[in-house]
Design a protein around this motif. Sequence first.
Motif, PDB file in Angstrom:
ATOM      1  N   THR A  55       0.888  -1.171   0.173  1.00 26.73           N
ATOM      2  CA  THR A  55       0.326   0.076   0.260  1.00 26.73           C
ATOM      3  C   THR A  55       0.629   1.351  -0.017  1.00 26.73           C
ATOM      4  O   THR A  55       0.901   2.862  -0.501  1.00 26.73           O
ATOM      5  N   PHE A  58       2.124   2.023  -3.826  1.00 31.42           N
ATOM      6  CA  PHE A  58       0.571   2.882  -4.400  1.00 31.42           C
ATOM      7  C   PHE A  58       0.917   4.392  -3.949  1.00 31.42           C
ATOM      8  O   PHE A  58       1.172   5.042  -4.578  1.00 31.42           O
ATOM      9  N   ALA A  59       0.843   4.211  -2.877  1.00 32.03           N
ATOM     10  CA  ALA A  59       0.925   5.893  -2.238  1.00 32.03           C
ATOM     11  C   ALA A  59       2.386   6.519  -2.658  1.00 32.03           C
ATOM     12  O   ALA A  59       1.916   7.980  -3.456  1.00 32.03           O
ATOM     13  N   ALA A  61       3.599   5.825  -5.530  1.00 30.56           N
ATOM     14  CA  ALA A  61       3.816   5.913  -6.774  1.00 30.56           C
ATOM     15  C   ALA A  61       3.064   6.924  -7.354  1.00 30.56           C
ATOM     16  O   ALA A  61       3.685   7.663  -8.179  1.00 30.56           O
ATOM     17  N   LYS A  62       1.444   6.789  -6.869  1.00 33.43           N
ATOM     18  CA  LYS A  62       0.853   8.107  -6.502  1.00 33.43           C
ATOM     19  C   LYS A  62       1.375   9.467  -6.765  1.00 33.43           C
ATOM     20  O   LYS A  62       1.176  10.807  -7.348  1.00 33.43           O
ATOM     21  N   CYS A  63       2.011   9.201  -5.264  1.00 32.85           N
ATOM     22  CA  CYS A  63       2.871  11.172  -5.096  1.00 32.85           C
ATOM     23  C   CYS A  63       3.419  11.278  -6.323  1.00 32.85           C
ATOM     24  O   CYS A  63       4.003  12.121  -6.354  1.00 32.85           O
ATOM     25  N   ARG A  65       3.602  10.656  -9.457  1.00 33.30           N
ATOM     26  CA  ARG A  65       3.176  10.790 -10.372  1.00 33.30           C
ATOM     27  C   ARG A  65       2.208  12.742 -10.465  1.00 33.30           C
ATOM     28  O   ARG A  65       2.571  13.128 -11.190  1.00 33.30           O
ATOM     29  N   ASP A  66       1.556  12.396  -9.425  1.00 32.06           N
ATOM     30  CA  ASP A  66       0.821  13.671  -9.761  1.00 32.06           C
ATOM     31  C   ASP A  66       2.308  14.918  -9.322  1.00 32.06           C
ATOM     32  O   ASP A  66       1.781  16.293  -9.113  1.00 32.06           O
ATOM     33  N   GLU A  69       3.424  15.596 -12.949  1.00 30.26           N
ATOM     34  CA  GLU A  69       2.414  16.047 -13.472  1.00 30.26           C
ATOM     35  C   GLU A  69       1.644  18.039 -13.323  1.00 30.26           C
ATOM     36  O   GLU A  69       1.632  18.817 -14.278  1.00 30.26           O
TER      37      GLU A  69
END
Length: 97
Positions: A55, A58-59, A61-63, A65-66, A69
């Motif tokens: 978990t 995943f968190a 990887a999201k950070c 990516r954000d 972006e």
Amino acid sequence: MKTKPIQPTMTTAYYTQCVISFGIALTSVAVGIAYLPVSPWVRAFLGIGVMYTVTTAFALAKCVRDRQELGNMHSRVDQARLEKLLSEHDPYKVDGV
């Protein structure tokens, strides 16, 4: 002339490979923990540790990516401002005449 930035695309094959690879890795660790010759408490601790690692991965990887972006959005805004300034600039305009 506006140039459209090249956006990397993810193919279906690459996405499928990533999902299958993740599934195999998680299943392998789960089977390994299940067959360890230790007490159930140790197995439960290791299982929770693996789930926590997944978990947080995943968190993270999201950070990442954000943040990427957000950086791309700032560059697009700066590019739009520069294009507006260049379109409004008239090199032949004489001030005060």
